[in-house]
Design a protein around this motif. Structure first.
Motif, mmCIF file in Angstrom:
data_model
loop_
_atom_site.group_PDB
_atom_site.id
_atom_site.type_symbol
_atom_site.label_atom_id
_atom_site.label_comp_id
_atom_site.label_asym_id
_atom_site.label_seq_id
_atom_site.Cartn_x
_atom_site.Cartn_y
_atom_site.Cartn_z
ATOM 1 N N MET A 200 0.826 -1.213 0.000
ATOM 2 C CA MET A 200 0.000 0.000 0.000
ATOM 3 C C MET A 200 0.857 1.258 0.000
ATOM 4 N N ASP A 201 2.025 1.197 0.625
ATOM 5 C CA ASP A 201 2.935 2.350 0.582
ATOM 6 C C ASP A 201 3.425 2.604 -0.846
ATOM 7 N N LEU A 202 3.670 1.527 -1.607
ATOM 8 C CA LEU A 202 4.059 1.694 -3.004
ATOM 9 C C LEU A 202 2.924 2.323 -3.811
ATOM 10 N N VAL A 203 1.703 1.893 -3.532
ATOM 11 C CA VAL A 203 0.543 2.483 -4.209
ATOM 12 C C VAL A 203 0.477 3.983 -3.934
ATOM 13 N N ARG A 204 0.662 4.343 -2.687
ATOM 14 C CA ARG A 204 0.620 5.777 -2.327
ATOM 15 C C ARG A 204 1.735 6.556 -3.019
ATOM 16 N N SER A 234 -11.137 -6.673 -0.183
ATOM 17 C CA SER A 234 -11.672 -5.342 0.132
ATOM 18 C C SER A 234 -11.257 -4.897 1.529
ATOM 19 N N ALA A 235 -11.289 -5.838 2.463
ATOM 20 C CA ALA A 235 -10.914 -5.497 3.841
ATOM 21 C C ALA A 235 -9.436 -5.131 3.935
ATOM 22 N N LEU A 236 -8.584 -5.894 3.241
ATOM 23 C CA LEU A 236 -7.150 -5.622 3.291
ATOM 24 C C LEU A 236 -6.798 -4.264 2.684
ATOM 25 N N THR A 237 -7.542 -3.855 1.674
ATOM 26 C CA THR A 237 -7.213 -2.621 0.955
ATOM 27 C C THR A 237 -8.121 -1.451 1.340
ATOM 28 N N GLU A 243 -8.838 6.425 1.354
ATOM 29 C CA GLU A 243 -8.022 7.568 0.945
ATOM 30 C C GLU A 243 -8.388 8.085 -0.451
ATOM 31 N N GLY A 244 -9.361 7.425 -1.088
ATOM 32 C CA GLY A 244 -9.844 7.908 -2.384
ATOM 33 C C GLY A 244 -9.271 7.215 -3.591
ATOM 34 N N PHE A 245 -8.439 6.180 -3.409
ATOM 35 C CA PHE A 245 -7.933 5.433 -4.564
ATOM 36 C C PHE A 245 -9.076 4.644 -5.213
ATOM 37 N N VAL A 246 -9.007 4.510 -6.532
ATOM 38 C CA VAL A 246 -10.004 3.754 -7.277
ATOM 39 C C VAL A 246 -9.551 2.307 -7.352
#
Length: 251
Positions: A200-204, A234-237, A243-246
């Motif tokens: 998730m940090d990479l996604v951000r 869904s729960a993990l992400t 935070e508004g990611f699609v």
């Protein structure tokens, strides 16, 4: 295992892209990839190895793609996406940039509302011409399955020197205008949940316009792999969606 014998195949119904006309830029009689993913629907690389792999050039793709697009248009067949996938990694084909130009030309002529999509493991982004070609696609769908090199070694089994950090840095050239694709699974010493925070940090860091999350849907070469449910993914992400990611999640 699923392999494609033609340059152009389908259209098939894709759970992610709708009515998808596939384009295979890899050998019709085998597999060519610099990943050997434990979940690959095309099987292990060793089982698809051919001595002298023949890759279609731009002229061959033009002939096959135009013939298929003409037929689909005449029959009233819907095409939502012209999708580069097939028997391995499409950007390994040295003619990929020229083939992308041909595909844009033919799409605009026969199915101007269709999207051009490329499913890629993002390893060839070190080549400027590949990046520029991918930017011509409506949907450059680029893979990071694990946030660490150790995780990638377990799930993707890359050949040569693979660095998640290098891939992330190369992806930044898209300025977020790409779709990040990630497989969620458990097995063979790997569990997506174990590095979910790092991922998730990479996604951000990358801020892709969309994140395509999916799990096992077909037979896999490694046995005993376990899929994730849509609810668990869904729960993990959830922090990312909050935070508004699609996110597009396919169980």
């Amino acid at each position: 295992m699923l392999r494609f014998q033609d340059i152009v195949f389908g259209p098939i119904r894709s759970r992610r892209l709708g009515s998808s006309l596939g384009v295979n830029l890899l050998p019709s009689d085998g597999k060519l990839c610099n990943f050997d993913c434990i979940y690959c629907e095309c099987g292990w690389n060793r089982d698809g190895k051919v001595d002298k792999p023949r890759l279609p050039d731009a002229d061959a793709v033009r002939l096959a793609l135009e013939d298929s697009l003409k037929s689909c248009s005449a029959e009233g067949t819907v095409i939502d996406s012209i999708t580069f996938s097939g028997n391995g990694e499409p950007t390994l084909n040295p003619h990929f940039p020229e083939i992308m130009d041909v595909t844009v030309e033919l799409r605009d002529r026969y199915f101007p509302d269709a999207k051009i999509s490329v499913l890629s493991n993002a390893t060839m982004l070190r080549k400027k011409e590949v990046v520029e070609a991918l930017k011509k696609a409506d949907n450059p769908i680029l893979k990071i399955d694990a946030a660490t090199d150790e995780g990638a070694a377990l799930i993707n089994r890359p050949s040569g020197n693979y660095s998640v950090r290098e891939v992330v840095d190369n992806l930044k050239s898209f300025g977020g205008d790409f779709i990040l694709q990630t497989m969620f699974l458990r097995g063979e010493g790997f569990d997506t949940a174990d590095n979910i925070d790092e991922w998730m940090d990479l996604v951000r860091e990358l801020k892709p316009r969309e994140i395509m999350i999916y799990t096992i849907d077909r037979e896999t070469p490694a046995k005993g792999l376990l899929k994730y449910s849509a609810e668990d993914m869904s729960a993990l992400t959830k922090p990312l969606s909050d935070e508004g990611f699609v996110l597009q999640i396919r169980g």
